[in-house]
Design an enzyme around this catalytic site. Structure first.
Site, PDB file in Angstrom:
ATOM      1  CB  CYS A 151      -1.112  -0.070   1.305  1.00 13.03           C
ATOM      2  SG  CYS A 151      -1.651   1.620   1.634  1.00 13.03           S
ATOM      3  CB  CYS A 400      -8.088  14.397  13.086  1.00 19.40           C
ATOM      4  SG  CYS A 400      -9.447  13.557  14.078  1.00 19.40           S
TER       5      CYS A 400
END
Ligand code: SAH
Length: 443
Positions: A151, A400
């Site tokens: 990934c 976030c």
């Protein structure tokens, strides 16, 4: 059961902000919705506003080196076909749309190398019809495992270790767990890597407690990867999409890893929250310290403190620090971390941050600076109203999720605080997510 594989859901959770659902978090979100949060209508408003700007207007193009064979099925990267500079522009605009009503938004801090930044990597294991073993992620909304061998976001070494585990399961003839039937044994692997110290933790998650040929399995894994510093066996026999179960046994090493951030050393266990992008975290914390303007005398609260990272960095520049965190494992790590760093001016409490602040305000305690770093759902009114009552000179709000941060800024700026500025940090390249730090000063 909810089964998702979306990095959209990535956020700050103890368990696993990785490409899959976290029921722990879902549960907590519901709890907030029902019991604590009073301003959810505002949150919906921001959510809608955010949806309308989704990834529209972003220039998409095939970019060499930014290709992933499972992009569509994984859904983790929303920006694989977007140049990094363009991603940063989009995030800047998104944060500005949400936070500009409250303060100036400074230029986003991106990464020089925006790949392989995830220091925590998770893989779910399954057998294919032909008996071969695959590992990867759940396809969105299903129990089907999409094979992922590498990934672009995940630590490369972690992906190599997961590949070795696939091979070992085959040679040791260990069956993978079947979510639907409950048969089989091996469920997940979780790898955590420490950026500064290079320590690596491997968590093997089984459906039941016995790993056949356990010692030989561990030996073989260590032979292939002598860089692994600890191996933990975790048992999760429940039909749940949560990765880790309660029970843990250390098979090798200390059962945790240690890493360094801003000159402090931290102990990280399997379940505790640790920022997934270490390089950007360091830059973010440095900014947080700069904004707090500590002089060595202040009484500081580190709310939603996780394993105590922000509080511990602040303790070197403050008189006294009080950390509060809901997750027991994280608090345990925080206390040990303080000892390990020989810090005597910091204390940790396990509690809901909102309830804790209410108690502080009722006891007429003093606080000069409040750091707050809540999960994606943001803070709650109990917390915010008590923070206002405690009346610190400064609040440094790390988030976030700029939508919930905007909602909370709305409250704070209407109750005696002025937002001085917002500084976005790209902690999650290739996803739509953005971390923002905002400094508030008492009017
Ligand atoms: N400040 C830390 C952790 C931030 S992540 C760091 O930078 O590493 C947010 C943290 O909030 C998580 O550790 C989570 O367990 C905690 N949390 C979530 N809901 C909470 C609540 N209601 N009260 C206190 N802590 C909470």
């Amino acid at each position: 059961m909810v089964r998702k594989t979306n990095q959209d859901r990535r956020g700050k959770t103890n368990q696993d902000p990785i490409r899959k659902t976290n029921q722990d978090r879902i549960g907590k979100t519901k709890k907030y919705g029902k019991e604590i949060r009073k301003n959810s209508a505002d949150s919906d408003h921001y959510a809608k506003k955010y949806k309308t700007i989704e990834t529209k207007g972003v220039k998409k193009q095939a970019i060499p080196g930014q290709f992933c064979p499972v992009e569509k099925k994984c859904g983790g990267c929303q920006f694989l076909d977007v140049a990094y500079e363009e991603q940063l522009r989009w995030k800047q605009k998104k944060v500005e749309e949400l936070l500009k009503p409250y303060c100036e938004v400074h230029k986003i801090k991106g990464m020089k190398q925006p790949f392989y930044y995830r220091n925590k990597v998770h893989a779910v294991f399954a057998h294919k019809r032909d008996g071969s073993i695959i590992s990867g992620i759940y396809q969105e909304g299903t129990h089907d495992v999409v094979p992922v061998n590498e990934c672009l976001l995940e630590d490369k070494k972690a992906d190599e270790i997961i590949g070795t585990i696939r091979e070992l399961l085959k040679s040791f003839k260990i069956k993978t767990y079947n979510e639907d039937t409950g048969y089989g044994l091996f469920r997940h692997a979780l790898i955590r890597t420490a950026h500064k110290t290079g320590q690596i933790m491997v968590v093997l998650v089984l459906g039941s407690p016995i790993l056949p040929s356990k010692n030989n399995f561990v030996k073989a894994l260590l032979k292939a990867h002598p860089e692994i510093t600890t191996i933990v066996l975790n048992v999760n026999g429940k039909k749940t999409s949560m990765v880790l179960g309660e029970k843990e046994t250390v098979l090798y090493g200390k059962g945790y890893i240690e890493d360094e951030l801003c000159g402090c050393r931290f102990r990280i266990s399997a379940k505790s929250f640790y920022q997934i992008n270490s390089l950007q975290t360091e830059a973010l914390y440095q900014k947080a310290m700069e904004l707090a303007k500590l002089t060595g005398k202040e009484r500081v609260i580190d709310a939603y403190c996780g394993i105590g990272t922000i509080g511990m960095v602040a303790a070197r520049y403050a008189g006294e620090v009080i950390g509060v965190e809901l997750n027991q494992d994280a608090v345990r790590d925080a206390i040990r971390n303080a000892k390990m760093n020989n810090m005597k001016n910091i204390q940790f409490y396990q509690n809901d941050a909102g309830q804790f602040m209410v108690q502080m305000a009722e006891a007429r305690e003093r606080a000069d600076v409040v750091f707050m770093d809540p999960p994606r759902t943001g803070s709650d009114e109990a917390f915010l109203s008590s923070a206002v009552r405690l009346s610190p000179k400064r609040i440094v709000y790390i988030s976030c999720n700029p939508e919930t941060q905007a909602r909370d800024l709305d409250y704070l700026t209407k109750h005696g605080y002025r937002a001085e500025g917002a500084w976005p940090y790209d902690m999650f390249p290739f996803t739509v997510h953005c971390e923002t730090i905002c400094s508030l000063i008492k009017k």
